[in-house]
Design a protein around this motif. Structure first.
Motif, short mmCIF file in Angstrom:
data_model
loop_
_atom_site.label_atom_id
_atom_site.label_comp_id
_atom_site.label_asym_id
_atom_site.label_seq_id
_atom_site.Cartn_x
_atom_site.Cartn_y
_atom_site.Cartn_z
N ASP A 16 0.84 -1.20 0.00
CA ASP A 16 0.00 0.00 0.00
C ASP A 16 0.87 1.25 0.00
N ASP A 17 0.36 2.34 -0.55
CA ASP A 17 1.05 3.64 -0.51
C ASP A 17 2.47 3.52 -1.05
N GLU B 281 -3.62 4.52 -6.95
CA GLU B 281 -4.57 4.99 -5.93
C GLU B 281 -4.91 6.45 -6.18
MG MG Z 1 -3.06 3.50 0.05
#
Ligand code: MG
Ligand code: C2E
Ligand code: MG
Ligand code: MG
Length: 289
Positions: free
Chosen positions: A182-183, A239
Motif C-alpha cells: 500500500d502507498d 490509488e
Molecule cells: Mg493506500
C-alpha cells in the motif's frame, strides 16, 4: 513567561503530558466502547481494470460512526488503536466482516469469483505472533476462498524487519491469498526485498497521481513504478485517481488497475451490491473500448 523558574516549567510540562495522557485514555475507552456497541462499519471502494473498466475488486475501509455524530475516518483513530493494541481486535473484526461480505455477494450471485476483497493490515497487527493463524481461521470460518483475499501492508511494515517478514509473507501466500504493498513510493523499500518477497501488487500512492499532469517529476515516478512493477512481474494499481486526465495518463503508460474518487468513494455494502448487480459503476467513468 520566558523568565519562568525551572520548577514552573516542569509543572507546565507535567500538565501538558497529563493532558495528553488523559486524552489518550479517553480515546482508548471510547474506542473500546465503540467495539462493544458495534459502532464500526466498513465501506467498500471499487477497484477497476483500466483496460476494460470492469470492477476487479473492492478495498474495505473502516469507518466509526458514534450515534448521532459525524462519521470518523480511520486516520483519526487507527494510530491510537495501534498504540494501545486495540487495532488487533478491530483488525480481526475488519477481516471477518470483509470476508463474510464477499462470500455473501458470491452466494447471492452478485460477484464473479475473480472479484477480490482487499483488507488493510496495520504494523501492530502484522507483528502479532498469531496473525497468520488468525487469517487462516477467518478464511476457513467465513468460507472465503483465499484467492479472493488481498492483504495490504505498507513498505514500513516490510522494511521494519525484512528477514522475519519474508517468512510471514510466505506463510500467508501459501494459503493462496495475494499481498499488496500500500502507498507504494512513500516509504523506503529495498528493491532486492521486493524481488524476493511474494508480493503480487504494488499500489502506487495517490500523492504521485494527484499532480501527474502538471508535475513532470510525479509523471516520471509513476512511469518508472509501472515499469518496475511489470519488470518484476507484479500487478500495479494507481490509488487516488480523481479525473479522466489522470486515467488517460495511466492507461497510456500501461497501468493495470485504478482506484479513486473518479470511479467511486467507499460505499456501504448495500450500495456496493447494487453496483455489482448492475455490473457497472455509478459513474460513466470508463467503458470497454
Ligand atoms: Mg493506500
Ligand atoms: P489506504 O489504505 O491507502 O486507503 C485509501 C484511502 O484513500 C482511503 O481513505 C480512501 O477513501 C482514500 N481515497 C481513495 N480514493 C481517493 C481519491 O481519489 N482521492 C482522495 N483524496 N482520497 C482517496 P480512508 O478510508 O480515510 O483511509 C485512510 C487510511 O486508513 C487507509 O489508507 C488505511 O491506511 C487506513 N485504514 C482504513 N481502513 C483500515 C482498516 O480496516 N485497518 C487498518 N489497519 N487501516 C485502515
Ligand atoms: Mg489500503
Ligand atoms: Mg494511505
Amino acid at each position: 513567561q520566558a523568565k519562568q523558574s525551572g520548577k514552573g516549567r516542569y509543572t507546565f510540562y507535567v500538565n501538558e503530558m497529563s493532558k495528553d495522557a488523559l486524552q489518550f485514555l479517553r480515546m482508548d475507552a471510547a474506542l473500546r466502547r465503540a467495539m462493544e456497541r458495534k459502532e464500526f462499519h466498513l465501506v467498500y471502494q471499487p477497484q477497476v481494470s483500466i483496460a476494460d473498466g470492469r470492477i476487479i475488486g473492492f478495498e474495505a475501509l473502516l469507518r466509526w460512526q458514534p450515534p448521532g455524530e459525524a462519521v470518523i475516518p480511520p486516520d483519526q483513530f487507527i494510530g491510537l488503536a495501534e498504540e494501545t493494541g486495540l487495532i488487533v481486535q478491530i483488525g480481526e473484526w475488519v477481516l471477518q466482516t470483509a470476508c463474510h461480505q464477499l462470500v455473501a455477494w458470491q452466494r447471492a450471485g452478485l460477484c464473479p469469483d475473480d472479484i477480490k476483497m482487499s483488507v488493510n493490515l496495520s504494523a501492530t497487527q502484522f507483528r502479532q505472533a498469531d496473525m497468520v493463524d488468525t487469517v487462516r481461521r477467518v478464511l476457513s470460518a467465513s468460507k472465503c476462498p483465499a484467492r479472493c483475499l488481498v492483504l495490504e501492508i505498507t513498505e514500513s511494515v516490510i522494511m521494519d524487519s525484512p528477514e522475519s517478514t519474508v517468512e510471514i509473507l510466505n506463510a500467508l501466500s501459501s494459503f493462496g491469498l495475494q499481498l499488496a504493498i500500500d502507498d507504494f513510493g512513500t516509504g523506503y523499500s529495498s528493491l532486492s526485498y521486493l524481488k524476493r518477497f511474494p508480493i503480487h501488487t504494488l499500489k502506487i500512492d495517490r500523492s504521485f497521481i494527484r499532480d501527474i499532469s502538471i508535475d513532470g517529476n510525479d509523471a516520471e515516478i509513476v512511469k518508472a513504478v509501472i515499469a518496475l512493477a511489470h519488470a518484476m512481474n507484479r500487478n500495479i494499481i494507481a490509488e487516488g485517481v480523481e479525473d479522466s486526465v489522470q486515467l488517460d495518463f495511466l492507461r497510456h503508460h500501461g497501468c493495470d488497475q485504478a482506484q479513486g474518487f473518479y470511479f467511486g468513494q467507499g460505499i456501504v455494502h448495500e450500495e456496493a451490491a447494487a453496483v455489482l448487480s448492475r455490473q457497472q459503476l455509478p459513474f460513466p467513468a470508463i467503458r470497454a473500448a
